[in-house]
Design an enzyme around this catalytic site. Structure first.
Site, short mmCIF file in Angstrom:
data_model
loop_
_atom_site.label_atom_id
_atom_site.label_comp_id
_atom_site.label_asym_id
_atom_site.label_seq_id
_atom_site.Cartn_x
_atom_site.Cartn_y
_atom_site.Cartn_z
CD GLU A 198 -1.76 -2.32 1.74
OE1 GLU A 198 -0.57 -2.57 2.03
OE2 GLU A 198 -2.70 -3.12 1.96
CG PHE A 205 -9.49 -9.23 11.81
CD1 PHE A 205 -8.21 -9.63 12.19
CD2 PHE A 205 -9.82 -9.31 10.47
CE1 PHE A 205 -7.29 -10.09 11.26
CE2 PHE A 205 -8.92 -9.77 9.52
CZ PHE A 205 -7.65 -10.16 9.92
CD GLN A 206 -7.25 -6.99 7.89
OE1 GLN A 206 -8.17 -6.73 7.13
NE2 GLN A 206 -6.10 -7.49 7.48
CE LYS A 216 -17.19 -6.14 4.44
NZ LYS A 216 -16.53 -7.43 4.76
CG MET A 230 23.43 11.78 2.61
SD MET A 230 24.63 12.87 1.81
CE MET A 230 23.66 13.50 0.43
#
Lengths: 167, 566
Positions: B50, B112-113, B162, B479
């Site tokens: 993502e 959940f999630q 949802k 760097m």
């Protein structure tokens, strides 16, 4: 507070939505600014809320606070009341062990236009509505008593005359 | 007409002109993906992580100027977008990121999630929304795009539970959707613009200091016109590259920590500094008390919060850069006689600049054996006629790309300037390529950075994007190693990439093309071969000098005038 720092009272008109207070306080936390006191409540227009913030800092910090508040999408209006003619009031509740000194308590209530809200045996709750600094004075006056707890709203403020906080 | 939340969302995106989104499905966003299935005209790029979806949307936004869109699920899907959002937020890039959320009744239950993504992203978005009523969704989508684009642009997140994706409500035609009015400050105070012009007229050593705001405001034409009318030298920040042509003789290139000697000397010695959509970032100013201390300053910026934040300014001009420059041009046009005199007045200033240019030109020494990074960038520049879109990750390669690829126009340079996000470059390149199939897109990266989002090779192969991934492989986090060499007495603590993949084989395993160059004469050869490929990404492993440093360099915390040349 350093010499070049001053206390400022800032009124903020915001959308009355969940999360707005988190945005405002989060901006202060994230940029390292201080909040000394804060109060918030809906206005007569239920879609809007009014936040009063007491903060301190030098001129540059206060300027940044005002600008960063203005950047928040839910903030509709910001006024630094410290540069305006205004009235300020703080609500303070004080719970004390009153003992056998009713007379002295009555004197303090009279001197500062306070009210006795509750008395249970020798425990009393006193109420004062005046400027924050004046409430500090009351606490000094109550020095002989055991102060069990205090609850203070922090100053809220309003410009005098016809000026109002509106979008 | 009744519509579900999912239908309203997709229709809202279409109404905003979106036809390409970057995303990754999951449980809490299933209803939206099911709706998406019915819209073959809404193209969806399935990423492999993502974070890359947001960087792709960011690359898309930087080259088109339009908001990029990403779509993810709740919980880890949403938290993976945080780095992408913070990257876009720091660089003021317009994005709309849509995340699924657990059903309304479950919010706060540690479901959940579940993640409080609105809480998590509050400080790294311009604004964000948790939708609690499907009747608000149309307004929120329209507002999100408006906010992402307007004023100082930035990323906006919309979190959609949802169950709400299936809730129904009446659909309102786009034009009738009411957006809450927001304060906007596009037109600067004319009096302030006049003051700016009057101050500029007093100058003998003026400098235009141009930042990303000039790119965002699409002000290149006006900037070029004003600079040429008044013959003022132009220096650009990392974010401003391309806003003014890097090959113009009035360009001093990039200023700041790894900017050119002459740009940094010019900003130190100028007497009137005009900041055009820049924000006096610490990488530009160095030690603040020593920064351009003899100059009087004009600051043009759309965000009042930027003005006076770090450097006191004599003439603040709050407004859109393009609008302000237009006004300044008008004032200059009315002052034609003055300009002739002014051009004569600036001659000694230009001579001084020429002296600095001759003392320390941007140059490098390519010997016969080892490939220098600068040579790779310079060859890429020459072989693409300076017309490519270049994206970068973060580190030495980023600075060398900024120094040696001279951009002729804006929106051809995608780099994480503010946040400094390794892993940004490659996904941004894919987003840029999908937005501009007509352009050559090159991701200049390092052996460290490329590994932070290398999984997107699959996405790039799937979408047949012929992005060239030029890895300047010095087997170090270069760097950091440079700082350890210079400021930590060569104590190389955890900067060596002791194990690296065979990048050629890795590319081939994904179905991409892989090349490797180990000697200088191979450099133009492999670039030539890479430029011929049109249907898949090309990875080039340039084995460069192991311990080269980026110069010039303003030491951290030092004054700009303390610049070290080598």
């Amino acid at each position: 507070m350093n010499d070049n720092e001053h206390s400022h009272t800032i009124s903020v008109l915001v959308e009355n939505e969940f999360g707005v207070l988190a945005r405002v306080s989060g901006m202060f936390a994230g940029r390292g600014f201080n909040i000394d006191a804060l109060s918030v409540a809906p206005t007569t227009d239920p879609k809007l809320s009014r936040i009063t913030l007491i903060t301190h800092g030098n001129d540059q910090i206060i300027e940044q606070i005002l600008k960063q508040l203005n950047r928040l999408v839910d903030v509709l209006k910001v006024v630094d009341l410290s540069s305006e003619e205004r009235v300020r009031r703080e609500l303070m509740l004080v719970k004390i062990r009153s003992g056998n000194h009713q007379e002295k308590i009555q004197k303090i209530l009279q001197a500062y236009s306070g009210n006795l809200l509750d008395q249970e045996k020798n425990i009393a709750i006193l109420e004062f509505v005046q400027e924050h600094d004046k409430n500090n004075e009351v606490l000094t006056q109550l020095g002989d008593f055991e102060i069990l707890e205090t609850a203070r709203s922090g100053n809220i403020a309003m410009q005098t005359g016809k000026k109002i906080l509106a979008t | 007409m009744k519509m579900t939340g999912a239908q309203i969302l997709i229709q809202g995106l279409k109404d905003e002109g979106v036809n390409l989104i970057f995303g990754y499905p999951g449980g809490a966003i299933l209803h939206v993906y099911d709706e998406l299935f019915r819209h073959p005209d809404m193209h969806h790029v399935l990423v492999r992580h993502e974070q890359a979806a947001v960087h792709m949307a960011d690359g898309y936004a930087r080259v088109t100027g339009n908001p990029g869109v990403a779509l993810v699920t709740s919980g880890p899907g949403a938290t993976n977008t945080v780095t992408g959002l913070a990257t876009a937020f720091m660089d003021s890039i317009p994005l709309v990121v849509i995340s699924g959320q657990v059903p309304l009744s479950m919010i706060g239950n540690d479901a959940f999630q579940e993640a409080d993504i609105v809480g998590i992203t509050r400080p790294c978005t311009k604004h964000n929304y948790l939708v609690k009523d499907v009747r608000d969704l149309q307004r929120i989508v329209k507002e999100a795009f408006f906010l992402a684009r307007s004023g100082r642009p930035g990323p906006v997140l919309i979190d959609i539970p949802k169950d709400l994706q299936l809730h129904e409500c009446d659909f309102i035609p786009y034009g009738d959707v009411e957006v809450r009015q927001r304060r906007q400050n596009f037109t600067a105070h004319r009096g302030q613009i006049r003051k700016a012009w009057d101050l500029l007229k007093e100058s003998h050593r003026p400098l235009l200091y141009v930042g990303g705001g000039a790119v965002l405001s699409k002000a290149s034409v006006e900037l070029s016109q004003l600079a040429h009318m008044a013959q003022i030298p132009v220096a650009m920040t990392l974010m401003g590259l391309g806003a003014f042509s890097g090959v113009d003789k009035q360009s001093l290139g990039m200023l700041g920590m790894h900017g050119s000697y002459y740009a940094n000397m010019a900003i130190t010695d100028c007497d009137v500094l005009v900041s055009v959509g820049a924000r006096f970032d610490d990488r530009v100013t160095g030690k603040l008390s020593e920064f351009s201390k003899h100059s009087r300053k004009i600051h043009i910026d759309i965000d009042p919060g930027n003005v006076g934040k770090s450097v006191p300014v004599e003439v603040p001009v709050v407004g859109d850069v393009k609008c302000v420059l237009k006004e300044l041009i008008k004032m200059a046009q009315d002052d034609a006689d003055f300009l002739k005199e002014y051009h004569r007045r600036l001659k000694p200033w230009w001579e001084q600049i020429q002296g600095w240019r001759e003392k320390a030109p941007m140059a490098y020494d390519q010997g016969p054996k080892e490939i220098t990074a600068q040579y790779v960038i310079d060859t890429l520049y020459k072989m693409t006629d300076g017309d490519a879109i270049v994206t970068t990750d973060v580190g030495q390669h980023q600075m060398w790309a900024a120094q040696f690829y001279k951009f002729k126009e804006a929106n051809c340079w995608c780099t994480s300037g503010g946040l400094g996000t390794m892993g940004y470059g490659f996904p941004a390149a894919i987003g840029a390529q999908l937005a501009r199939p007509d352009k050559k897109v090159i991701c200049v990266t390092g052996d460290g950075s490329i590994q932070m989002n290398i999984q997107e090779l699959a996405t790039a192969v799937e979408w047949k994007t012929p992005v060239i991934i030029a890895i300047l492989n010095n087997r170090f986090l270069g760097m950091v190693r440079q700082w350890q060499e210079l400021f930590y007495d060569h104590r190389y603590s955890e900067v060596e990439m002791k194990v690296l993949p065979d990048f050629v084989k890795l590319a081939e395993s994904y179905g991409a093309v892989g090349f490797k160059a180990t000697t200088p004469d191979e450099v133009p050869k492999v670039i030539g071969e890479a430029l011929k490929v049109t249907d898949r990404p090309i990875v080039i492993d340039f084995q460069t000098t192991l311990e080269d440093n980026v110069y010039p360099m303003v030491p951290a915390g030092g004054a700009v005038s303390d610049i070290v040349l080598a």
